[in-house]
Design an enzyme around this catalytic site. Structure first.
Site, PDB file in Angstrom:
ATOM      1  N   ASP A   7      15.742 -12.149  13.227  1.00  0.00           N
ATOM      2  CA  ASP A   7      15.041 -11.833  11.991  1.00  0.00           C
ATOM      3  C   ASP A   7      16.036 -11.747  10.835  1.00  0.00           C
ATOM      4  OD1 ASP A   7      13.009 -10.433  10.160  1.00  0.00           O
ATOM      5  OD2 ASP A   7      11.907 -10.600  12.050  1.00  0.00           O
ATOM      6  N   ASP A  26      -1.961 -16.841  22.611  1.00  0.00           N
ATOM      7  CA  ASP A  26      -2.044 -16.159  23.909  1.00  0.00           C
ATOM      8  C   ASP A  26      -2.692 -14.785  23.823  1.00  0.00           C
ATOM      9  OD1 ASP A  26      -0.700 -18.123  25.628  1.00  0.00           O
ATOM     10  OD2 ASP A  26       1.021 -17.728  24.345  1.00  0.00           O
ATOM     11  N   TYR A  39       5.029 -23.317  21.924  1.00  0.00           N
ATOM     12  CA  TYR A  39       5.610 -23.768  23.187  1.00  0.00           C
ATOM     13  C   TYR A  39       5.077 -22.964  24.364  1.00  0.00           C
ATOM     14  CZ  TYR A  39       8.933 -26.042  20.029  1.00  0.00           C
ATOM     15  OH  TYR A  39       9.495 -26.794  19.040  1.00  0.00           O
ATOM     16  N   ASP A  87       0.831  -1.196   0.000  1.00  0.00           N
ATOM     17  CA  ASP A  87       0.000   0.000   0.000  1.00  0.00           C
ATOM     18  C   ASP A  87       0.870   1.251   0.000  1.00  0.00           C
ATOM     19  OD1 ASP A  87      -2.467  -1.317   0.086  1.00  0.00           O
ATOM     20  OD2 ASP A  87      -2.271  -1.653   2.224  1.00  0.00           O
ATOM     21  N   SER A 109       3.840 -11.304  11.792  1.00  0.00           N
ATOM     22  CA  SER A 109       5.187 -10.767  11.979  1.00  0.00           C
ATOM     23  C   SER A 109       5.160  -9.348  12.520  1.00  0.00           C
ATOM     24  CB  SER A 109       5.943 -10.760  10.642  1.00  0.00           C
ATOM     25  OG  SER A 109       6.575 -11.979  10.405  1.00  0.00           O
ATOM     26  N   ASN A 144      10.541  12.693  17.932  1.00  0.00           N
ATOM     27  CA  ASN A 144      11.789  13.246  17.388  1.00  0.00           C
ATOM     28  C   ASN A 144      11.578  13.988  16.064  1.00  0.00           C
ATOM     29  OD1 ASN A 144      11.221  11.047  15.766  1.00  0.00           O
ATOM     30  ND2 ASN A 144      13.310  10.226  15.756  1.00  0.00           N
ATOM     31  N   ALA A 182       6.064 -20.556  18.452  1.00  0.00           N
ATOM     32  CA  ALA A 182       4.940 -19.903  19.125  1.00  0.00           C
ATOM     33  C   ALA A 182       4.142 -20.859  20.006  1.00  0.00           C
ATOM     34  CB  ALA A 182       4.018 -19.261  18.082  1.00  0.00           C
ATOM     35  N   HIS A 224      12.470  -7.048   6.332  1.00  0.00           N
ATOM     36  CA  HIS A 224      11.535  -7.561   7.329  1.00  0.00           C
ATOM     37  C   HIS A 224      11.971  -7.197   8.745  1.00  0.00           C
ATOM     38  CE1 HIS A 224       9.598 -10.762   9.808  1.00  0.00           C
ATOM     39  NE2 HIS A 224       8.596 -10.573   8.969  1.00  0.00           N
TER      40      HIS A 224
END
Length: 727
Positions: free
Chosen positions: A157, A339, A301, A124, A364, A206, A299, A192
């Site tokens: 990452d 979660d 675990y 976008d 992500s 800032n 994720a 990413h």
């Protein structure tokens, strides 16, 4: 922490591993017996067979997986014997594994599996609004803290553009590492990681670009994914081991962001996550973008906080494009193993070219909202443990189940709320609800508690100004009565404001707008005046008003103290001074009580009565059907005796006169009848609706079938109708 059902794990692991596991061609992870790696370098006879296997299959290179962690913690010997082996991509996997497993110097060998970033590229145009920060109430949270440089968030990452102006002075390059190229330069070559980093920690206030969740936290880039957003499981494991090692030596890593994963369980990955958790670091991971309920790892675990993605409307995020793992249209994964949820659609963040870009989508981007929030909470509460951070984030979300009825209980405890999470407090008013009417003494219920609770105040506001303090209490309320309030001295629209305070005078606020009504409606009959004589059609004048007016009702009854009243009508518009209604008195004679009752929305009512003498006027004995309606009809019809206790016969009379209803079966037999006096329901001017309970003249229940009824006056049939009875 969340509980992961073992049976679900087994079922979904089977589905995911058989369908989606993706190996890196020619690459393996091997764990040797102690001393084997050193012996291979020295070409000792004890490992000659292993050396021959390497030559046979054309070993290209080997690398110790946990080299970086072992430099910091050489005493962690459980890590020293794991290596990555790289062969030509065309190698036969099964043959390599078969021969290695036969060698006694090898403990385990497995193909190296891919992990990938859970996102897709921006799509976008740039725009100047970060909707996600407002959605999670970050601006109010920043009143508590904007973070501290004492806190470090590790980002596993594609790396990070550490030269970006938004990260100036914020990147821990001393401990950073590039596990893809095995060097100390974690520069982002995909974009990413830089987008993720911007969500976590772009400098705020800032006059440049965007603001992250935590304006001051340090960022630790650990590059485990390549320019395509893919990486090996051993590089992920190596990065986690490094985090654990750094934490164990005093580096204050508070959270690890993993906007990546796979659908394949990995025992080593689970162990590395457990080690990081045991060191006191909060692990946060993306749930994945495959629009499936299957678990993703890490994720899934229990030591990891799993994050799903939501959109601007707090609904489960849906995007375009096809997920490479599931083959479905990109959308957030979900499940009871998730979660929390966080914004993950059209996220505006930093890019690897030193600029900014919009349109980042995926779990992500949801994940770093949570990691950034964890950093803020830790800054405000330095003594909190990673488990307490986990619980604080999951316990202070906004419930979004009602907006996601298909996914109830599968988007975690809700969408994160930075303000509430940072407060360490809970403030809510459960009663009265917004818009509710309050009259007299009201019990106000809700919640006012938290680990940083000191006191709460409940105040009444009028146009934003405090009118009175209802209560100031140092007793926390987890769920129950906040105060009992006598509202008699107040009227009008007000605001109830609850503030729950911490020791630093920081407070969490909840407010509801209510309508206080302690004034009864105005009910006045100005004409006919009491004692006057009337006849025919009488115009009734008066007043029926209230601040919260609902309706008024006019009734009449025979005598000065009627035992029952008949309704003239119910009306839903206020009358300040004027005509309330007209009343047809033809057919009535003698003293009658005329009664006006005015009701308001708060349930208050007021009455006025007047006595009139009615002169005899002969009524018009006719039924006047409403436009487009039959002269009479029954409701309900059919009349099901198993579902309804009565049916009513409706008809409109032009005057007050004695009337009767006769009910016949198909054979002409009289089944039931009833007579009505002039002026009562069944024989009064206007609409009548006398009822029948389904019993015959003999008290037995009517049988099912078709019946005919007649409305009769002066032995003349005025209206006819049909009724179906079901029994």
């Amino acid at each position: 922490m969340n509980w992961r059902p073992i049976f679900l794990l087994i079922i979904l692991l089977f589905l995911a591993s058989t369908a989606i596991a993706e190996d890196i061609p020619g690459q393996f992870v091997v764990k040797y017996r102690p001393g084997t790696a050193k012996a291979l370098k020295q070409a000792k006879p004890a490992v000659r067979g292993l050396g021959n296997i390497n030559k046979k299959f054309g070993l290209i290179k080997t690398r110790q997986v946990y080299e970086r962690a072992l430099k910091i913690r050489p005493d962690w010997t459980h890590l020293e014997n794991t290596y990555t082996l790289v062969f030509p991509p065309s190698i036969e996997v099964k043959e390599v594994m078969k021969e290695y497993r036969l060698d006694t110097n090898v403990v385990t060998i497995e193909p190296s599996r891919k992990v990938r970033a859970f996102d897709f590229v921006p799509n976008d145009p740039l725009y100047s609004e970060q909707w996600s920060l407002t959605k999670i109430n970050a601006p109010k949270g920043w009143d508590r803290t904007t973070g501290t440089a004492e806190v470090i968030v590790a980002i596993l990452d594609t790396g990070l553009n550490y030269n970006h102006v938004e990260f100036s002075g914020k990147v821990d390059l001393a401990d950073a590492w590039n596990f893809v190229s095995n060097n100390d330069d974690p520069m982002d070559d995909a974009g990413h990681g830089t987008a993720v980093g911007g969500v976590i920690g772009a400098i705020g206030n800032n006059l440049k670009g965007v603001a992250g969740l935590d304006w001051n936290a340090k960022l630790l880039p650990l590059k485990v994914l390549n320019s395509a957003g893919e990486g090996s499981i051993e590089n992920l494991n190596a990065a986690l081991a490094l985090v654990a090692a750094l934490k164990s030596t005093g580096v204050n890593v508070v959270a690890v962001n993993m906007s990546l994963g796979q659908y394949q369980n990995d025992a080593t990955l689970q162990s590395r996550c457990a080690e990081v958790n045991n060191q006191g670091v909060l692990l946060v991971a993306a749930a994945g973008n495959g629009d499936v309920e299957w678990p993703t790892y890490p994720a899934y675990y229990s030591t990891v906080l799993a994050v799903a993605a939501t959109d601007q409307d707090d609904e489960k995020a849906l995007w375009s494009g096809i997920d490479p793992d599931t083959g479905r249209t990109h959308a957030s994964n979900y499940g009871t193993w998730v979660d929390v949820s966080a914004p993950g659609s059209s996220i505006y963040s930093t890019d690897k070219n030193g600029d900014y870009s919009n349109g980042w989508n995926g779990t992500s981007l949801a994940c770093p909202h949570v990691a950034g929030l964890a950093a803020l909470i830790k800054a405000a509460n330095p003594t909190m443990t990673n488990n307490q951070l986990f619980d604080q984030i999951t316990a202070t979300t906004d419930d979004i189940d009602a907006l996601n009825p298909t996914y109830v209980g599968k988007l975690g405890s809700g969408r994160i709320n930075a303000y509430i999470a940072l407060a360490g407090l809970k403030a809510s008013i459960t009663s009265p609800a917004t818009g509710e009417f309050v009259t007299g003494t009201k019990t106000i219920t809700g919640k006012a508690y938290g680990w940083s609770f000191v006191n709460y105040t409940l105040e009444l506001l009028n146009n934003g100004s405090v009118e009175t303090t209802i209560i100031n209490s140092t007793t926390s309320v987890e769920s129950g009565t906040l105060a009992s309030w006598n509202s008699q001295a107040y009227d009008g629209q007000k605001e109830l404001r609850l503030r729950v305070y911490s020791p630093t005078s920081f407070y969490l606020e909840e407010a509801v707008t209510i309508k206080v009504d302690n004034t009864s409606p105005e009910a006045v009959i100005t004409s006919p005046t009491s004692g006057s004589t009337v006849e025919g059609v009488v115009t009734i004048n008066g007043q029926a008003t209230d601040m919260y007016f609902d309706h008024y009702q006019l009734e009449y009854g025979s005598g000065t103290a009627p035992l029952s009243y008949q309704t003239i009508g119910s009306y839903y518009s206020q009358v300040t001074s004027g005509v309330l209604a007209t009343w047809e008195t033809a057919g009535l004679t003698g003293v009658y009580t005329l009664r006006l009752t005015v009701y308001d929305q708060a349930g208050l009512a007021n009455r006025a009565t007047t006595l009139v003498n009615i002169s005899q006027v002969n009524p018009t004995k006719e039924v006047q059907p409403a436009a487009g309606m039959p002269a009479t009809f029954a409701l309900p019809n059919p009349f099901d005796l198993t579902k309804s206790s009565t049916t009513a016969f409706y008809y409109n009379l032009l005057g007050n006169f004695p009337a009767a209803i006769y009910l016949f079966d198909l054979n002409g037999n009289l089944v039931w009848q009833k007579s009505y006096a002039a002026g009562e329901n069944g024989g009064k001017s206007g609409w009548n609706n006398p009822t029948w309970d389904g019993l015959t003249l003999f008290g037995s229940r009517a049988i099912g079938g078709l019946y005919f009824y007649q409305v009769i006056a002066d032995h003349r049939v005025m209206a006819r109708g049909k009724l179906i009875v079901i029994n």
